[in-house]
Design a protein around this motif. Structure first.
Motif, PDB file in Angstrom:
ATOM      1  N   LEU A 116      53.394  25.897  42.025  1.00  0.00           N
ATOM      2  CA  LEU A 116      52.252  25.997  41.123  1.00  0.00           C
ATOM      3  C   LEU A 116      50.981  25.951  41.966  1.00  0.00           C
ATOM      4  O   LEU A 116      50.886  25.158  42.908  1.00  0.00           O
TER       5      LEU A 116
ATOM      6  N   ASP B 297      46.578  26.069  41.766  1.00  0.00           N
ATOM      7  CA  ASP B 297      45.342  26.073  40.988  1.00  0.00           C
ATOM      8  C   ASP B 297      44.197  26.434  41.929  1.00  0.00           C
ATOM      9  O   ASP B 297      44.428  26.846  43.068  1.00  0.00           O
TER      10      ASP B 297
ATOM     11  N   GLU C  79      56.000  27.065  35.243  1.00  0.00           N
ATOM     12  CA  GLU C  79      55.016  27.190  34.163  1.00  0.00           C
ATOM     13  C   GLU C  79      55.136  26.061  33.149  1.00  0.00           C
ATOM     14  O   GLU C  79      54.134  25.571  32.637  1.00  0.00           O
TER      15      GLU C  79
ATOM     16  N   LYS D  99      48.972  28.005  37.913  1.00  0.00           N
ATOM     17  CA  LYS D  99      49.777  29.206  37.653  1.00  0.00           C
ATOM     18  C   LYS D  99      50.924  29.288  38.659  1.00  0.00           C
ATOM     19  O   LYS D  99      50.763  28.915  39.824  1.00  0.00           O
TER      20      LYS D  99
ATOM     21  N   SER E 275      53.300  30.614  41.461  1.00  0.00           N
ATOM     22  CA  SER E 275      53.051  31.408  42.655  1.00  0.00           C
ATOM     23  C   SER E 275      54.363  31.464  43.434  1.00  0.00           C
ATOM     24  O   SER E 275      55.008  30.437  43.629  1.00  0.00           O
TER      25      SER E 275
END
Length: 135
Positions: A42, A44, A70, A81, A83
């Protein structure tokens, strides 16, 4: 290099695997990541997300599929999000770098459960062993 491809993850598999004990989720992650050649994190605005314990140790969270990542983008990870990182870059570059910095991994946390805590070089060995089965 093609983008990340993943298997079709249905609701039944998502729920069943999410409910597994941490060690079994880790084993699932190793097999799926070796099979599909991508690991999910994840990210950001500040970079990759993880957590720290009371002693200040950092744990980078990783998952075998974007949907699992997610699902964890809540609370302190809200807005993060999924990745993807290609498996060989993860094994050959990222894991040794995390180890050098004294980091650890939280493999496959869920919204309800902590991830399986694993040293980066242990995950490297586990993934290399699994990847050898595919070569």
């Amino acid at each position: 290099m093609p983008g990340p491809e993943t298997w079709e993850l249905n609701d039944e598999e998502f729920a069943a695997v999410s409910a597994l004990p941490p060690g079994e989720r880790y084993n699932h992650l190793v097999k799926r990541v070796a099979d599909w050649q991508w690991i999910w994190l994840l990210e950001d605005d500040a970079g990759l997300v993880g957590q720290a314990d009371d002693e200040g140790r950092r744990y980078l969270a990783v998952w075998p599929h974007a949907r699992y990542a997610e699902a964890c983008a809540v609370d302190e990870w809200a807005g993060a999000k999924p990745s993807a990182m290609e498996i060989h870059a993860w094994v050959d570059e990222a894991l040794p770098s995390i180890a050098e910095r004294g980091g650890m991994l939280s493999a496959f946390p869920t919204p309800q459960h902590q991830g399986f805590i694993v040293p980066p070089l242990s995950m490297k060995a586990d993934l290399e062993e699994e990847l050898a089965l595919y070569e």
